[in-house]
Design an enzyme around this catalytic site. Structure first.
Site, PDB file in Angstrom:
ATOM      1  N   ASP A 291       0.868  -1.167   0.000  1.00  0.00           N
ATOM      2  CA  ASP A 291       0.000   0.000   0.000  1.00  0.00           C
ATOM      3  C   ASP A 291       0.916   1.231   0.000  1.00  0.00           C
ATOM      4  OD1 ASP A 291      -2.150   1.684  -0.038  1.00  0.00           O
ATOM      5  OD2 ASP A 291      -3.220   0.712   1.591  1.00  0.00           O
TER       6      ASP A 291
HETATM    7  C1  BGC Z   1      -5.082   3.187   0.138  1.00  0.00           C
HETATM    8  C2  BGC Z   1      -5.242   2.186  -0.967  1.00  0.00           C
HETATM    9  C3  BGC Z   1      -5.146   2.869  -2.299  1.00  0.00           C
HETATM   10  C4  BGC Z   1      -3.819   3.583  -2.379  1.00  0.00           C
HETATM   11  C5  BGC Z   1      -3.595   4.280  -3.702  1.00  0.00           C
HETATM   12  C6  BGC Z   1      -3.845   4.046  -0.043  1.00  0.00           C
HETATM   13  O1  BGC Z   1      -3.819   5.089   0.850  1.00  0.00           O
HETATM   14  O2  BGC Z   1      -5.033   2.523   1.364  1.00  0.00           O
HETATM   15  O3  BGC Z   1      -6.469   1.529  -0.828  1.00  0.00           O
HETATM   16  O4  BGC Z   1      -5.291   1.948  -3.337  1.00  0.00           O
HETATM   17  O5  BGC Z   1      -3.769   4.545  -1.358  1.00  0.00           O
HETATM   18  O6  BGC Z   1      -4.399   5.365  -3.867  1.00  0.00           O
END
Ligand code: BGC
Length: 744
Positions: A291
């Site tokens: 993530d």
């Molecule tokens: C979130 C993810 C997301 C990623 C990209 C993160 O902060 O937890 O779910 O896909 O950002 O935007």
């Protein structure tokens, strides 16, 4: 390495768009694919390989071709970027892709990823709402529409579906998932994967999907986002992992590792989760991305002293790609030098990335998703808007309908439309709404005025979502007094749920509830249309408001979908995918709880109870009314002793006893009465949707196998145990009829 060598290598090996999915690649195609991947890999330097494992985000304004940070463009040129996120539009992605394929030495195309969660431009209901439809085909279709639009806008990869089981509605990200149940969550996870990916990743209407956030993220303690999780092996296996496993088995191309620490080890550095379970036990061949910055966040978690240690943990756990963290870029070379990791490991991760690029057809045509004419023609197509309208009306859950306030008579003379959500376009698309825009939304007010004529709609906002301001109450009450019917559009603003949007008090926010109760006191026919990204505590309004329709965050076609239901053109059929608590103090509350040694009720002493509130929720899992009623009769099983040799068949008659046609979701639950570990009081094991005309009876049958009765036993081994079982079939998790059988 010059272009000619690359092209030669590629053409010798016959690199073309490869029509396979991650799981479905047949042997030959799989061999070819691997050959092609290796033909590229062999030409790469260590730096370039590590570059493929790095993902950067575009920055600033994302709607058009704005300049990126110069170092970013240089990084692409230098082969230090394998994927980018947050670069949108056919023109912009073409511009950035051009740098990768024309100016970098290896000319390897980039993968563009984006959070396409409930639509790209045409916005569907939030996933939690969509899940309330229990409509497998509909959910798959919605994902396909989203994929088609996203692909037309240059995207190759969505960071969806989020398959985290969530049982604490304070957690803002409940809106992104399928609710509390592993079985429903698994079926919807598969549907979304099929919808996004189809059977051919090189097709124009498909993109890569990503099962996230692996794993346990939805269990954040106290419902506070990013917070610690502590989950027993049994609960992990039985509750949190099944939708991930289902997604993997459906061929999901990628996984995302979660932010949370799980039993003391952050998911992103959790070898047991990623290496042992995902990549070994489940033999998952796709790619795992971290993530956002979750690798270096392990320093803040306090499990790594610096990026070097964090990179070590993540890479050895099995995370292939680093999202916007730069840790792999800087640390993998050192880790390799110090023999903390091996070249074989790096090659394996790079292979996983390159495979996807081949499957998408990017080596064949890196610009295949970058056509502005096609993009223009594709976004917001009428058929997509119709699909969004259908998905929305199927997602609405009728929570209460006393005195048949609904459906409203289309000949009604005057309607008071009150509330902050009545004309709030941006709040209809909510969080994670891709490139969706409020200007494309048809609000409830707009549609109501179109249907009835503006003169019949008396509108007053009454209150804001959360501003504490009561000065609008008087006008709202005056409007309500003048009208025959009150439609009250209240609830959460679109951005009150989502990432980092936990709420400690999940009542209807601000002064809204006060105004709703004032309106209800007028004693007029009144429907509360509720907008919400999570279950809310509705106990007070439920006691006074005659009709409540839960609309979740309905998307671009909010108004038309709502009017379809309010005026009876569509008979509501949604069923709750998550329990609505009676009171905050019951959280976490879910239907498949354990019995305890002292199950009981409020009026019994020394029982598992509260002194001040009932144990039961306000609305249970699976609950939702219709404009008609359904009766369940003649539940019978083809055998009372089940040996597992042939499936057990469960049949039930379902009758529409009302006056109009309606859709019912028939739900099957099973309880294992005695196990080597305690079993839930009931577990969803199947459901079927059926449309019944007024007076019609249909016999529904379910088949149950030994697999359906299996669970992780005392030694964490999967299997069914002999003994007695209860079967429950009904209209929700509480209102069921029962039968029994024995497994021998
Ligand atoms: C979130 C993810 C997301 C990623 C990209 C993160 O902060 O937890 O779910 O896909 O950002 O935007």
């Amino acid at each position: 390495m010059n272009k000619i060598i690359i092209l030669a290598a590629l053409s010798i090996l016959g690199i073309t768009a490869c029509k396979t999915t991650v799981r479905q690649a047949p042997d030959n195609a799989e061999k070819n694919l691997n050959k092609r991947v290796d033909s590229v890999l062999v030409l790469m330097t260590l730096e370039e390989k590590i570059g493929q494992l790095n993902q950067f985000s575009g920055d600033g304004e994302l709607t058009g071709p704005v300049a990126l940070r110069p170092d970013l463009l240089k990084s692409i040129r230098d082969g230090k970027v394998g994927s980018m996120l947050n670069i949108n539009g056919a023109e912009y992605t073409r511009k950035i892709q051009k740098i990768a394929v024309e100016q970098s030495r290896m000319k390897i195309p980039l993968i563009f990823g984006y959070d396409v969660i409930h639509g790209y431009k045409t916005i569907f209901p939030i996933p939690l709402g969509e899940s309330a439809s229990w409509d497998i085909e509909g959910v798959e279709k919605a994902a396909r529409v989203a994929a088609t639009e996203a692909a037309a806008a240059g995207q190759h990869w969505t960071f969806a579906p989020m398959v985290d089981i969530a049982r604490d509605p304070r957690w803002g990200r409940v809106m992104e998932g399928s609710g509390e149940d592993p079985y429903l969550g698994s079926r919807l996870a598969e549907a979304r994967v099929r919808g996004f990916q189809g059977t051919d990743l090189s097709d124009k209407t498909t993109i890569l999907a990503c099962a996230k956030h692996y794993a346990g993220y939805g269990n954040a303690q106290a419902g506070r986002d990013y917070y610690t999780t502590d989950i027993s092996e049994n609960s992990l296996r039985e509750i949190y992992l099944p939708p991930f496993k289902a997604a993997a088995e459906a061929g999901v191309a990628t996984f995302m590792s979660a932010f949370n620490d799980l039993n003391g080890i952050p998911a992103t550095g959790n070898k047991y989760l990623i290496h042992d379970i995902l990549k070994t036990e489940w033999a998952y061949k796709g790619m795992v991305v971290s993530d956002w910055g979750s690798i270096s966040e392990m320093i803040i978690h306090g499990i790594a002293g610096n990026n070097y240690e964090a990179g070590d943990l993540a890479f050895n756990a099995g995370v292939d790609m680093d999202m916007e963290g730069s840790v792999y870029l800087t640390e993998l070379p050192n880790l390799l030098k110090n023999s903390k990791i091996t070249t074989a490991q790096i090659d394996e991760s790079v292979r996983r990335v390159l495979r996807l690029k081949f499957m998408l057809g990017l080596f064949d045509d890196p610009y295949r998703y970058c056509n502005t004419d096609y993009e223009k023609k594709t976004l917001l197509k009428p058929e997509f808007l119709n699909a969004a309208r259908d998905a929305a009306r199927k997602s609405f859950v009728l929570l209460k309908n006393d005195k048949q306030v609904l459906p409203l008579n289309p000949a009604v003379k005057s309607v008071a439309l009150i509330g902050p959500a009545a004309d709030a376009a941006n709040d209809m698309i909510g969080n994670w709404s891709g490139r969706g825009e409020g200007k494309d939304v048809i609000t409830l007010k707009k549609e109501l005025e179109t249907r009835l004529g503006a003169g019949k709609v008396i509108y007053a906002r009454g209150a804001g979502f959360n501003d504490g301001e009561k000065s609008g109450f008087a006008a709202a009450l005056a409007a309500a007094r003048r009208a025959d019917v009150i439609i009250a559009a209240f609830g959460e603003a679109g951005m009150m749920s989502g990432e980092s949007m936990s709420r400690a008090d999940i009542g209807i926010p601000g002064v809204q509830e006060e105004l709703i109760l004032e309106l209800a006191k007028l004693g007029k026919p009144m429907v509360l249309v509720l907008f919400n990204g999570r279950p809310l505590i509705l106990t007070k309004v439920n006691a006074t408001v005659p009709a409540i329709l839960d609309a979740w965050i309905p998307g671009t076609m909010a108004g038309p979908a709502l009017c379809d239901v309010l005026f009876g053109d569509y008979n509501p059929s949604g069923k709750l995918p998550i329990t609505f608590p009676y009171a905050l103090g019951q959280i976490p509350i879910f239907y498949d709880h354990k019995n305890s040694g002292r199950p009981g009720s409020q009026d019994q002493k020394y029982k598992s109870r509260y002194l001040d509130i009932p144990n039961d929720p306000l609305y249970p899992f699976g609950y939702g009314l219709s404009y008609t009623q359904f009766a369940y009769n003649n539940l019978n099983l083809n055998a009372s002793i089940f040996t597992g040799d042939k499936p057990l068949e469960i049949r039930v008659d379902v009758k529409n006893t009302g006056l109009v046609a309606g859709t019912e979701t028939v739900q099957l639950y099973i309880r294992d009465l005695v196990g080597s570990v305690t079993r839930p009081v009931k577990e969803l094991k199947g459901f079927k949707k059926l449309i019944l005309k007024a007076g019609e009876v249909q016999t529904i049958s379910f088949t149950v196998t030994k697999e359906d009765l299996s669970f992780y036993n005392r030694n964490n081994i999967w299997g069914a145990e002999p003994g007695k079982f209860t079967v429950f079939v009904g209209t929700n998790s509480q209102n069921t009829i029962e039968a029994g059988f024995e497994l021998k």
